[in-house]
Every structure is written in structure tokens, then in C-alpha cells.
Motif scaffolding. Structure first.
Motif, PDB file in Angstrom:
ATOM      1  N   ARG A 105       0.832  -1.209   0.000  1.00 52.78           N
ATOM      2  CA  ARG A 105       0.000   0.000   0.000  1.00 52.78           C
ATOM      3  C   ARG A 105       0.859   1.248   0.000  1.00 52.78           C
ATOM      4  NH1 ARG A 105      -1.711   3.428   4.052  1.00 52.78           N
ATOM      5  NH2 ARG A 105      -3.543   4.696   3.521  1.00 52.78           N
ATOM      6  N   TRP A 106       1.891   1.271   0.844  1.00 50.75           N
ATOM      7  CA  TRP A 106       2.748   2.451   0.913  1.00 50.75           C
ATOM      8  C   TRP A 106       3.529   2.633  -0.381  1.00 50.75           C
ATOM      9  CZ3 TRP A 106       1.449   5.714   4.403  1.00 50.75           C
ATOM     10  CH2 TRP A 106       0.884   5.267   5.600  1.00 50.75           C
ATOM     11  N   GLN A 107       3.858   1.528  -1.043  1.00 51.18           N
ATOM     12  CA  GLN A 107       4.537   1.625  -2.334  1.00 51.18           C
ATOM     13  C   GLN A 107       3.605   2.233  -3.386  1.00 51.18           C
ATOM     14  OE1 GLN A 107       6.565  -2.084  -3.411  1.00 51.18           O
ATOM     15  NE2 GLN A 107       6.475  -2.696  -1.265  1.00 51.18           N
ATOM     16  N   GLU A 108       2.329   1.859  -3.340  1.00 53.07           N
ATOM     17  CA  GLU A 108       1.351   2.404  -4.277  1.00 53.07           C
ATOM     18  C   GLU A 108       1.170   3.904  -4.072  1.00 53.07           C
ATOM     19  OE1 GLU A 108      -2.027   0.039  -3.446  1.00 53.07           O
ATOM     20  OE2 GLU A 108      -1.287  -1.730  -4.523  1.00 53.07           O
ATOM     21  N   VAL A 109       1.088   4.316  -2.808  1.00 53.99           N
ATOM     22  CA  VAL A 109       0.956   5.744  -2.513  1.00 53.99           C
ATOM     23  C   VAL A 109       2.182   6.499  -3.014  1.00 53.99           C
ATOM     24  CG1 VAL A 109       0.789   7.460  -0.656  1.00 53.99           C
ATOM     25  CG2 VAL A 109      -0.560   5.354  -0.535  1.00 53.99           C
ATOM     26  N   TYR A 110       3.358   5.923  -2.744  1.00 55.65           N
ATOM     27  CA  TYR A 110       4.605   6.553  -3.195  1.00 55.65           C
ATOM     28  C   TYR A 110       4.608   6.723  -4.709  1.00 55.65           C
ATOM     29  CZ  TYR A 110       9.499   6.851  -4.614  1.00 55.65           C
ATOM     30  OH  TYR A 110      10.670   7.229  -5.214  1.00 55.65           O
ATOM     31  N   CYS A 111       4.291   5.666  -5.440  1.00 60.76           N
ATOM     32  CA  CYS A 111       4.327   5.711  -6.907  1.00 60.76           C
ATOM     33  C   CYS A 111       3.320   6.710  -7.460  1.00 60.76           C
ATOM     34  CB  CYS A 111       4.068   4.323  -7.482  1.00 60.76           C
ATOM     35  SG  CYS A 111       5.388   3.131  -7.175  1.00 60.76           S
ATOM     36  N   ALA A 112       2.136   6.777  -6.832  1.00 54.66           N
ATOM     37  CA  ALA A 112       1.121   7.725  -7.287  1.00 54.66           C
ATOM     38  C   ALA A 112       1.590   9.162  -7.102  1.00 54.66           C
ATOM     39  CB  ALA A 112      -0.187   7.491  -6.533  1.00 54.66           C
ATOM     40  N   LEU A 113       2.170   9.468  -5.939  1.00 55.25           N
ATOM     41  CA  LEU A 113       2.663  10.829  -5.692  1.00 55.25           C
ATOM     42  C   LEU A 113       3.843  11.163  -6.589  1.00 55.25           C
ATOM     43  CD1 LEU A 113       2.436  10.887  -1.789  1.00 55.25           C
ATOM     44  CD2 LEU A 113       1.101  12.304  -3.373  1.00 55.25           C
ATOM     45  N   LEU A 114       4.719  10.178  -6.818  1.00 48.72           N
ATOM     46  CA  LEU A 114       5.868  10.399  -7.703  1.00 48.72           C
ATOM     47  C   LEU A 114       5.408  10.758  -9.106  1.00 48.72           C
ATOM     48  CD1 LEU A 114       8.871  10.249  -8.510  1.00 48.72           C
ATOM     49  CD2 LEU A 114       8.581   7.769  -8.740  1.00 48.72           C
ATOM     50  N   GLU A 115       4.483   9.964  -9.660  1.00 55.98           N
ATOM     51  CA  GLU A 115       4.002  10.238 -11.009  1.00 55.98           C
ATOM     52  C   GLU A 115       3.229  11.546 -11.073  1.00 55.98           C
ATOM     53  OE1 GLU A 115       4.869   8.638 -13.731  1.00 55.98           O
ATOM     54  OE2 GLU A 115       6.158   7.484 -12.386  1.00 55.98           O
ATOM     55  N   SER A 116       2.488  11.854 -10.016  1.00 53.87           N
ATOM     56  CA  SER A 116       1.775  13.135  -9.972  1.00 53.87           C
ATOM     57  C   SER A 116       2.748  14.303 -10.027  1.00 53.87           C
ATOM     58  CB  SER A 116       0.939  13.218  -8.695  1.00 53.87           C
ATOM     59  OG  SER A 116       0.355  14.501  -8.557  1.00 53.87           O
ATOM     60  N   GLY A 117       3.843  14.197  -9.277  1.00 54.90           N
ATOM     61  CA  GLY A 117       4.838  15.264  -9.292  1.00 54.90           C
ATOM     62  C   GLY A 117       5.499  15.426 -10.639  1.00 54.90           C
ATOM     63  N   VAL A 118       5.841  14.307 -11.284  1.00 54.51           N
ATOM     64  CA  VAL A 118       6.480  14.370 -12.602  1.00 54.51           C
ATOM     65  C   VAL A 118       5.536  14.980 -13.629  1.00 54.51           C
ATOM     66  CG1 VAL A 118       7.407  12.969 -14.487  1.00 54.51           C
ATOM     67  CG2 VAL A 118       8.042  12.447 -12.127  1.00 54.51           C
ATOM     68  N   LEU A 119       4.267  14.560 -13.619  1.00 51.29           N
ATOM     69  CA  LEU A 119       3.296  15.096 -14.572  1.00 51.29           C
ATOM     70  C   LEU A 119       3.052  16.585 -14.349  1.00 51.29           C
ATOM     71  CD1 LEU A 119       0.688  12.196 -14.671  1.00 51.29           C
ATOM     72  CD2 LEU A 119       2.246  12.872 -16.494  1.00 51.29           C
ATOM     73  N   ARG A 120       2.977  16.997 -13.073  1.00 44.78           N
ATOM     74  CA  ARG A 120       2.783  18.424 -12.792  1.00 44.78           C
ATOM     75  C   ARG A 120       3.952  19.247 -13.312  1.00 44.78           C
ATOM     76  NH1 ARG A 120      -0.881  19.978  -8.608  1.00 44.78           N
ATOM     77  NH2 ARG A 120      -2.092  18.207  -7.827  1.00 44.78           N
ATOM     78  N   ALA A 121       5.152  18.711 -13.179  1.00 37.41           N
ATOM     79  CA  ALA A 121       6.342  19.450 -13.610  1.00 37.41           C
ATOM     80  C   ALA A 121       6.450  19.505 -15.130  1.00 37.41           C
ATOM     81  CB  ALA A 121       7.591  18.803 -13.020  1.00 37.41           C
ATOM     82  N   GLU A 122       6.139  18.404 -15.799  1.00 34.74           N
ATOM     83  CA  GLU A 122       6.397  18.307 -17.234  1.00 34.74           C
ATOM     84  C   GLU A 122       5.237  18.773 -18.098  1.00 34.74           C
ATOM     85  OE1 GLU A 122       7.580  14.308 -18.007  1.00 34.74           O
ATOM     86  OE2 GLU A 122       9.584  14.575 -17.104  1.00 34.74           O
ATOM     87  N   ARG A 123       4.002  18.622 -17.623  1.00 31.99           N
ATOM     88  CA  ARG A 123       2.859  18.901 -18.495  1.00 31.99           C
ATOM     89  C   ARG A 123       2.093  20.154 -18.121  1.00 31.99           C
ATOM     90  NH1 ARG A 123       0.339  13.043 -20.303  1.00 31.99           N
ATOM     91  NH2 ARG A 123       2.335  12.060 -20.769  1.00 31.99           N
ATOM     92  N   THR A 124       2.177  20.588 -16.901  1.00 31.27           N
ATOM     93  CA  THR A 124       1.447  21.789 -16.493  1.00 31.27           C
ATOM     94  C   THR A 124       2.373  22.900 -16.024  1.00 31.27           C
ATOM     95  OG1 THR A 124       1.176  21.068 -14.190  1.00 31.27           O
ATOM     96  CG2 THR A 124      -0.487  20.328 -15.775  1.00 31.27           C
TER      97      THR A 124
END
Length: 259
Positions: A105-124
Motif C-alpha cells: 500500500r505504501w509503495q502504491e501511494v509513493y508511486c502515485a505521488l511520484l508520477e503526480s509530481g512528474v506530470l505536474r512538472a512536465e505537463r502543467t
């Protein structure tokens, strides 16, 4: 068609992922203790003897980032749901206490936040939002350092060398954790050290920059493009160091490969 492999080939009309996989699993019950579920484009590589299987299911690690639950006991009533990729569920489920370290579960939360951060930086171009998501990911799973690489590399591009270097100094060289979900092995092998070699130069730690470059050049699996950049980067710091040792040569370079 089976090429001498013992078994039965079954063909049926395609409905969707969940329907067809569940039907295949039901046909296999009573014929085996465990089921190995693979996609048509998967290649299975066995690097060690198969241990005695005791759990209801197992995750197999991909060569590329990620894992999938592909080995399941026929006794746990596995079914697949979903029309496209699908996901497995089992009934009755066998439960056991889990900890923050072992639970995915903690790995899933980590991966979701990581991808959210990358997408926010690169696409918005939402830098504050990206930094918030990435820092929250690291708080959730401090053993995982992909987020450190993302933070440091983006800070370095923004010219915030000292902040990036402070992050990398604590992270470079730490081992890859035994997590199941979407680990990026290259980050731990050379990614963090590569960024550290760059920020070390920019903060004036030239001896550290040269040493980091030499460690990178000694890696046999360092990609050629990165290797060329490391050689170029080393030249910038070398003049500032009184006695510069010669770069270590990798031991596993194939004949005819680029040096």
C-alpha cells in the motif's frame, strides 16, 4: 503446436480480459497446484531454482520497472476482473499482519505521488505543485530514491545547485530497496551518482566531482550516452584538482564496444 510440451491448448472466443482469463483459470483447476499467468508478449527468464511455494500468490518482477501477480494457487479461487488489462482477486483471502515495510500500500501511494509530481512538472509547469507531490512521496517511502533523483535533477536545471547537492550527498550510493512496485534500478546504479557528479562541480567540490566521474566510468553497464557525458564533465573539474587519478576502466566491456 505445443512443441513437445505436456499440456492442452484451448482456444475460445475473446470477450474481455477478465472473462477470458477467469475461464482459463477455471479450466486449470484440479490439474495443477499453481497457475502461471503471462501475456502473449512476455518472456519468462529463470535465474535460480524455483523455491517451495507456500503462499497463495506471488509477484514476479519485470526487467522493466514494475511487477505483476502472475503465480497463484488454484486453492484460493483467483478470478480476474476488468475489460482491458484486468486485475486478480482471490476468495477466500488468506490474511496476515503486514507492516509499513512489507505492505505494498505504501509503495502504491509513493508511486502515485511520484508520477503526480512528474506530470505536474512536465505537463502543467506547476513547479510548486510538483515539488509538493514529490516531497510528500519521499515522506511516505524514504527508502525509495527515484523521487530524490527527480527533485535533484529539476533543482539542478533551475540552477539551485547547493540544494540539489545537499539532497544527493545523502542519497547517492544507497542501495535499491526490495520493493515490488515500479523501482527504477538505473537510478540507484548510476542516476543519482551522475547528478551528484554534476552538482559537485557547480558547488566547487571538484575532487568529489572527479571521484564521482571515475566511479561512473568504472560501471560496465553505464549507457554509452551517459558515459560520453561523464568523460566531458570530468574535464571541467579535473583542472581544479592537484593530483587527478586516471579514470578506472570497466572490467566487463565487450570487445569492439565504445570506451
Amino acid at each position: 503446436m505445443l512443441g513437445g510440451i505436456t499440456g492442452e491448448l484451448v482456444e475460445e472466443e475473446w470477450v474481455d480480459f477478465g472473462h477470458n482469463r477467469t475461464g482459463t483459470i477455471r479450466r486449470a483447476r484440479g490439474r495443477a497446484d499453481y497457475l502461471l499467468t503471462l501475456d502473449a508478449d512476455h518472456v519468462l527468464r529463470q535465474d535460480a531454482p524455483l523455491p517451495r511455494l507456500t503462499a497463495t500468490s506471488y509477484m514476479l518482477r519485470y526487467d522493466t520497472p514494475g511487477t505483476q501477480r502472475t503465480v497463484s494457487s488454484t486453492s484460493c479461487g483467483v478470478t480476474w476482473t476488468g475489460a482491458t488489462r484486468g486485475s486478480p482477486t482471490s476468495t477466500p483471502a488468506r490474511t496476515r499482519p503486514t507492516s509499513r515495510r512489507t505492505s505494498t500500500r505504501w509503495q502504491e501511494v509513493y508511486c502515485a505521488l511520484l508520477e503526480s509530481g512528474v506530470l505536474r512538472a512536465e505537463r502543467t509547469d506547476d513547479r510548486p505543485g510538483a515539488m509538493d507531490a514529490l516531497s510528500r512521496a519521499w515522506e511516505v517511502r524514504p527508502q525509495r530514491l527515484e523521487v530524490c533523483y527527480e527533485l535533484a535533477s529539476r533543482l539542478r536545471v533551475q540552477g539551485r545547485y547547493r540544494t540539489a547537492h545537499a539532497l544527493l550527498a545523502r542519497a547517492a550510493g544507497r542501495p535499491e530497496p526490495d520493493d515490488l512496485l515500479f523501482t527504477r534500478s538505473w537510478v540507484y546504479r548510476w542516476g543519482l551518482l551522475f547528478e551528484y557528479s554534476i552538482t559537485a562541480h557547480w558547488v566547487g567540490e571538484h575532487a568529489e566531482a572527479v571521484r564521482a566521474c571515475d566511479r561512473l566510468l568504472a560501471l560496465p553497464d553505464l549507457p554509452d550516452g551517459i558515459r560520453q557525458q561523464v568523460v566531458a564533465n570530468r574535464r571541467f573539474s579535473a583542472p581544479y584538482v592537484t593530483a587527478v587519478p586516471r579514470p578506472a576502466r570497466s572490467k566487463a566491456r565487450k570487445k569492439g564496444s565504445r570506451r
